[in-house]
Design an enzyme around this catalytic site. Structure first.
Site, PDB file in Angstrom:
ATOM      1  N   LYS A  76       0.866  -1.185   0.000  1.00 55.41           N
ATOM      2  CA  LYS A  76       0.000   0.000   0.000  1.00 55.41           C
ATOM      3  C   LYS A  76       0.901   1.233   0.000  1.00 55.41           C
ATOM      4  O   LYS A  76       1.936   1.248   0.686  1.00 55.41           O
ATOM      5  CB  LYS A  76      -0.889  -0.031   1.249  1.00 55.41           C
ATOM      6  CG  LYS A  76      -1.887   1.127   1.330  1.00 55.41           C
ATOM      7  CD  LYS A  76      -2.799   0.989   2.558  1.00 55.41           C
ATOM      8  CE  LYS A  76      -3.834   2.105   2.650  1.00 55.41           C
ATOM      9  NZ  LYS A  76      -4.709   1.986   3.839  1.00 55.41           N
ATOM     10  N   SER A 151      -9.756   2.394   3.065  1.00 54.11           N
ATOM     11  CA  SER A 151      -8.827   3.071   2.196  1.00 54.11           C
ATOM     12  C   SER A 151      -7.871   2.162   1.423  1.00 54.11           C
ATOM     13  O   SER A 151      -7.270   2.629   0.448  1.00 54.11           O
ATOM     14  CB  SER A 151      -7.985   4.052   3.020  1.00 54.11           C
ATOM     15  OG  SER A 151      -7.185   3.359   3.955  1.00 54.11           O
ATOM     16  N   SER A 175     -10.140  -0.064   7.198  1.00 51.73           N
ATOM     17  CA  SER A 175      -9.554   0.029   5.855  1.00 51.73           C
ATOM     18  C   SER A 175      -8.879  -1.213   5.296  1.00 51.73           C
ATOM     19  O   SER A 175      -8.512  -1.228   4.122  1.00 51.73           O
ATOM     20  CB  SER A 175      -8.550   1.171   5.810  1.00 51.73           C
ATOM     21  OG  SER A 175      -9.237   2.383   5.641  1.00 51.73           O
TER      22      SER A 175
HETATM   23  N1  GLN Z   1     -13.167   4.799   6.551  1.00 50.60           N
HETATM   24  C1  GLN Z   1     -12.543   5.212   7.778  1.00 50.60           C
HETATM   25  C2  GLN Z   1     -12.075   6.643   7.656  1.00 50.60           C
HETATM   26  O1  GLN Z   1     -12.352   7.226   6.678  1.00 50.60           O
HETATM   27  C3  GLN Z   1     -11.402   4.294   8.111  1.00 50.60           C
HETATM   28  C4  GLN Z   1     -10.207   4.536   7.292  1.00 50.60           C
HETATM   29  C5  GLN Z   1      -9.067   3.651   7.672  1.00 50.60           C
HETATM   30  O2  GLN Z   1      -9.254   2.625   8.300  1.00 50.60           O
HETATM   31  N2  GLN Z   1      -7.876   4.082   7.314  1.00 50.60           N
HETATM   32  O3  GLN Z   1     -11.451   7.173   8.514  1.00 50.60           O
END
Ligand code: GLN
Length: 484
Positions: A76, A151, A175
């Protein structure tokens, strides 16, 4: 050639049925041919990959036995990679070439992995759909009109389309698990402190945790063996004896107590999803597990508490992007103030700015007690719910997401709707527990994810349960038709 799992390729590399170079060329070829449909990679590192593959072939020839030797993986783009652009999905870091490797990257390199490139992601890991990326959205390989989740959407889509056998992700509020669910793969968020955060670009430091994403639980175990371990350079890294996460995969599930939180099956869960999850749970029951109803009474507070704590930490972490030391700098600044404000205004996207503003607000002198302190107290209540539950059950199970992958653009105008995508995953981060999502069915053509939550440091158990489930089902082996 049949596209094997990571574990399958490992066997074939060792049996000399294929070389690491051939394997690397096979996947680089798939990326070149198919990624235009997905946009799952931000950077492909062909040359570095081929050089690493040749080095791995030499080591394989000498009979070396490191866990990921010669196996292609993707990182990632939140993990720093020495000499390779590390953008975190942001214009702010578009020009940033990391001067060192994150611990996760260094460990995987030492284990012999061949990195094919860096995967697309929501900007600074803020999002649930991969639509906040500076590099454009990623498409879901099961339906190009739909989001892959976020994400870690690039990693999830790339693994689902078999552009790479496995990839890393990070999970601050869901995410790893939510995109794994949306793309029909297996993803594990480890216990907080299990995987080093050194060189993993910070979003919300008390919640962020890196972990593996792959087709199967067996592959995730192999990846986690390389990723996990104490790191003196991360002050929250936990010092524990090294563990073999593959060792318990074959354990039977007789007598395993699985808790089903009533709160995860109530209103808000799509009825078809509920039916798919119940069918999946019956598979575990047939394997001897005992299903027990439990309560997590404070779980409904997890999204509001998270959207105070995470922005607070992000506003502090992202203060370092000031146009002076990292990445984007505005043209012709008039003075220092102008340099700061314009660099930040140009470098960050809308969602990141929203979070910084919320975070600055909840930490400000007049509001700290009302918001930040209160959220931290709620966080404790949520962790206590789990502590109580784990005196009665061994693992907790439920849906990973309340609904199927949504359409691109469907929630972009409504941040709160977007935030609710993580309603079943966020409590796990607030408590610091390990959580896994695995493919457990389809509705129409779209994948459904089953979430398993474990007690602290019980990753081996989650992988065991998922692996047993994957002995009786083939959801993890299915591939989106356009990528076969
Ligand atoms: N969707 C959540 C956010 O927008 C979690 C994102 C994540 O786990 N990095 O913060």
């Amino acid at each position: 050639m049949k596209l094997e799992t990571l574990t399958g390729w490992r066997r074939r590399l060792r049996a000399r049925e294929i070389s690491s170079r051939e394997l690397t060329e096979l996947y680089l070829g798939r990326i070149a041919r198919l990624d235009a449909q997905l946009n799952s990679f931000i950077t492909v590192t062909d040359e570095l990959a081929l050089a690493a593959a040749d080095a791995a072939d030499e080591r394989l020839g000498r009979g070396e036995e490191t866990p990921l030797l010669g196996l292609p993986v993707a990182q990632k783009d939140i993990f720093c990679t020495e000499g390779v652009r590390t953008s975190c999905g942001s214009r702010m870091l578009d020009p940033f070439v990391a001067p060192y490797d994150a611990t996760v990257v260094a460990r995987m390199k030492a284990a012999g992995a061949v990195m094919l490139g860096k995967t697309n992601m929501d900007e600074f890991a803020m999002g649930s759909s991969n639509e906040t990326s500076f590099y454009g959205p990623v498409c879901n390989p099961w339906d190009p009109d739909r989001v892959p989740g976020g994400s870690s959407g690039g990693s999830a889509a790339a693994v689902a389309a078999r552009l790479v056998p496995a990839a890393t992700g990070t999970d601050t509020g869901g995410s790893i698990r939510q995109p794994a669910a949306f793309c029909g793969i297996t993803g594990l968020k480890p216990t907080y402190g299990r995987v080093s955060r050194y060189g993993m670009i910070a979003f919300a430091s008390s919640l962020d945790q890196g972990g593996p994403m792959a087709a199967t639980a067996e592959d995730c175990a192999l990846m986690l063996n390389a990723m996990a371990g104490f790191d003196p350079r991360d002050s929250t890294s936990v010092e524990r004896r090294a563990e073999d996460f593959s060792a318990d995969l074959e354990r039977d599930l007789k007598g395993l107590r699985i808790g089903l939180p009533r709160e995860f099956f109530g209103e808000g869960l799509d009825p078809e999803m509920r039916a798919a999850i119940e069918t999946a749970l019956a598979v575990l029951k047939d394997r001897g597990a005992i299903l027990v109803d439990i309560n997590l009474p404070n779980s409904g507070l997890s999204v509001p508490a998270y959207y105070v704590v995470a922005p607070a930490e992000c506003s502090s972490n992202l203060a370092r992007y000031d146009g002076v030391r990292f990445g984007h700098r505005c043209a012709d600044p008039l003075d220092l103030q102008d340099l700061y404000t314009r660099s930040r205004a140009e470098g960050f996207g809308a969602e990141v700015k929203r979070r910084i503003m919320i975070g600055t607000y909840v930490l400000s002198a007049g509001y700290y007690d009302a918001y930040y302190l209160k959220a931290q107290k709620v966080r404790r209540l949520i962790a206590d719910d789990f502590r109580r539950a784990f005196t009665e059950v061994d693992v907790i199970a439920g849906p990973t997401t309340p609904e199927l992958p949504f359409r691109l653009g469907e929630k972009s105008a409504d941040p709160v709707k977007m935030y609710l995508s993580d309603i079943y995953t966020i409590a796990v981060n607030l408590a610091g527990l390990p959580g896994l999502s695995m493919p457990a069915g389809t509705i129409g053509n779209l994948p459904v994810g089953l979430q398993l939550i474990g007690n602290y440091f019980d990753e081996a158990r989650l992988l065991n349960v998922a692996h047993q489930f994957q002995q009786d089902t083939d959801w993890h082996a299915r591939m989106p038709a356009a990528f076969v």
